[in-house]
Design a protein around this motif. Structure first.
Motif, mmCIF file in Angstrom:
data_model
loop_
_atom_site.group_PDB
_atom_site.id
_atom_site.type_symbol
_atom_site.label_atom_id
_atom_site.label_comp_id
_atom_site.label_asym_id
_atom_site.label_seq_id
_atom_site.Cartn_x
_atom_site.Cartn_y
_atom_site.Cartn_z
ATOM 1 N N ASN A 203 0.853 -1.224 -0.012
ATOM 2 C CA ASN A 203 0.003 0.015 -0.028
ATOM 3 C C ASN A 203 0.826 1.248 -0.090
ATOM 4 O OD1 ASN A 203 -2.587 -1.148 -0.061
ATOM 5 N ND2 ASN A 203 -2.491 -1.503 2.296
ATOM 6 N N LYS A 258 -8.095 -1.524 -2.139
ATOM 7 C CA LYS A 258 -7.736 -1.896 -0.672
ATOM 8 C C LYS A 258 -7.340 -0.720 0.065
ATOM 9 C CE LYS A 258 -2.877 -3.517 -2.433
ATOM 10 N NZ LYS A 258 -2.138 -4.407 -2.686
ATOM 11 N N GLN A 259 -6.735 0.494 -0.632
ATOM 12 C CA GLN A 259 -6.314 1.560 -0.012
ATOM 13 C C GLN A 259 -7.173 2.407 0.468
ATOM 14 O OE1 GLN A 259 -3.037 2.464 -3.167
ATOM 15 N NE2 GLN A 259 -2.111 2.717 -1.456
#
Length: 401
Positions: A203, A258-259
Motif C-alpha cells: 500500500n 484495498k487502499q
C-alpha cells in the motif's frame, strides 16, 4: 507499512464498500482491470522480459557491429557487472531500511542479481561459457545463503532483486548446455524467500507494488506457478490503472480498492498534492521522475513478459497507460512544465527506462511517441539504474521479435 509477509485478504463486504466509495469519489476501476489474465497453458522459456528470439536478434546485431547494439554491448561488457573476477557477497539476512539505511547487504544483493543477468546475457551473445559459469556462481552463492529480508524496505528490496534473478535464471536454464546442478535450490530460494515477500503487494507508493509484481510475475514464470502468475497479474492490472491517469478515468484517478482512498482529498494527497489531472500524469510525477521511472519500467517489464507468454497487454489499457505515462514524463524531462503541474517544478531523472515500452508501442504497434523517441535516442545506450534495470538498448532497441 503493511506487516511483513502479511497474508490478509479483504473480506468481500469490505471490498464492495471500497469500490462503492471509489465510485462516489469518481475513481471507478477500469473494466476488467482487476481480472487476472490467464496464465499460459505452457510457459515460454526463456520468457522473463526477453525471449529467445529477442536474444537471437541482439546477438546477430552485435556480431554485425550494428548500432546502437554494438555500443550498448560494449557498455555492458565494460561494466563492473560483466567482470569475470566478481566475487558474490551473499548474506543470510538482507536488512534494508528506508532509502537503504541501514544497508546490510542491500546493494550487494541487487548488484549481484544484475551481474547474474549481465553475465547470462554475455554468455548468450558470446557463447563464452565462462560467463554462464559466473552467472551460475552468483546465483548459487545466494541460493545457498539467503533466508530473509528485513526492515522497512524489505518488500521493495525483494522486488528489485527478485526482478533480476529470474531473468538470469531463465537464460541460463534454457540456453546453456552445461551443468547447473543447483538450479532446483535456486528455484526453492525464489519460492520460499522472494515470492512470499512480494506476492501480496503493498500500500506504499505505486512503484513499490509495481516492482513487487514484476518480481512475482518473473518468479512465477521460472517456477511455472500458474496460481501465483494469475494473482500477481491481477494485482498488477489494478495497480497500473491506479498509477497512470487517463482522461477517460473521469475527474479523479483510479484507485486500488484495498487502499480505501474514498475521498477526493485522500486521492490528491496520495498523488503528491497534485489536484489537476492530465492524461499521462502518474501517482509519483510530483514526487520525482526517478521513482516514476521505476513504476513505468516495471509496467513495461511485466507487459513484455506477458507478451512473450502469449497475452499482449500492450493492446489493453496497460499499453495505453504506459504509452501516455512515458510520453508525459518524457515531455517534461525535455521541457519546462506548466504552472499547473507540480506547482511549476518537476524533479527530473527518469532513468534508463524507456526502451522496452518504446520498442513495443512505437516499434511493434506503430504509435507515434515523439517525446519518448527523442528522449530514448538521446539517452542511448541505456545502461543500468543499479537497482533492477539493465542494458535495455542492447536487448530491446528496434527489436521486432
Amino acid at each position: 507499512m503493511p506487516p511483513k509477509h502479511s497474508r490478509s485478504r479483504l473480506r468481500a463486504g469490505v471490498a464492495v464498500a471500497s469500490v462503492a466509495a471509489a465510485l462516489v469519489a469518481g475513481s471507478v476501476v477500469w473494466p476488467g482491470t482487476g481480472r487476472a489474465e490467464a496464465a499460459p497453458t505452457t510457459f515460454v522459456h526463456p520468457g522473463v522480459t526477453v525471449s529467445r528470439g529477442q536474444l537471437d536478434f541482439t546477438r546477430e546485431k552485435v556480431a554485425a557491429g550494428a548500432q546502437p547494439w554494438k555500443s550498448a554491448y560494449d557498455q555492458m561488457m565494460g561494466s563492473k557487472y560483466a567482470s569475470l573476477s566478481r566475487t558474490p557477497k551473499p548474506r543470510a539476512v538482507v536488512e534494508c531500511g528506508s532509502y537503504s539505511d541501514p544497508n546490510h547487504g542491500c546493494t550487494d544483493e541487487r548488484e549481484d542479481a544484475i551481474a547474474a543477468y549481465t553475465t547470462a546475457l554475455a554468455w548468450y551473445i558470446t557463447r563464452d561459457e565462462r560467463y554462464a559459469k559466473k552467472s551460475i556462481e552468483l546465483m548459487d552463492a545466494w541460493s545457498a545463503t539467503i533466508k530473509d529480508h528485513t526492515n522497512s524496505n524489505a518488500p521493495l528490496q525483494t522486488g528489485w532483486a527478485g526482478s533480476s534473478w529470474p531473468r538470469a535464471a531463465e537464460i541460463i536454464k534454457y540456453t546453456y548446455d552445461g551443468n547447473w546442478a543447483n538450479s532446483g535450490r535456486f528455484a526453492t530460494m525464489l519460492r520460499t524467500v522472494y515470492l512470499p515477500e512480494v506476492i501480496n503487494g503493498s500500500n506504499s507508493n505505486g512503484n513499490w507494488e509495481l516492482s513487487m509484481m514484476e518480481a512475482a510475475v518473473g518468479i512465477s514464470v521460472f517456477l511455472e506457478d500458474k496460481a501465483s502468475y494469475d494473482k500477481a497479474m491481477a494485482t498488477f492490472r489494478t495497480r497500473t490503472a491506479a498509477y497512470v491517469y487517463l482522461a477517460s478515468d473521469g475527474p479523479l484517478p483510479r484507485t486500488a480498492p484495498k487502499q480505501h482512498l474514498d475521498t477526493r482529498d485522500k486521492i490528491v494527497k496520495y498523488w503528491q498534492g497534485q489536484s489537476t489531472f492530465t492524461t499521462g500524469l502518474t501517482q509519483e510525477t510530483c514526487r520525482d521522475f526517478t521513482h516514476t521511472g521505476y513504476g513505468l519500467s516495471a509496467i513495461s517489464h511485466v507487459a513484455e513478459t506477458s507478451r512473450i507468454q502469449g497475452q499482449d497487454l500492450y493492446t489493453t489499457d496497460v499499453g495505453e497507460r504506459l504509452r501516455q505515462g512515458l510520453g508525459f514524463q518524457a515531455k517534461y524531462e525535455l521541457e519546462a512544465p506548466p504552472a499547473s503541474l507540480c506547482k511549476g517544478t518537476v524533479h527530473r531523472g527518469l532513468g534508463p527506462v524507456t526502451e522496452v515500452g518504446y520498442n513495443a508501442l512505437a516499434g511493434r504497434l506503430g504509435h507515434a511517441m515523439t517525446n519518448t523517441q527523442k528522449l530514448t535516442e538521446r539517452n542511448r545506450p541505456a545502461g543500468s539504474n543499479n537497482l533492477f534495470v539493465a542494458w535495455e538498448t542492447l536487448t530491446h532497441a528496434n527489436n521486432p521479435r
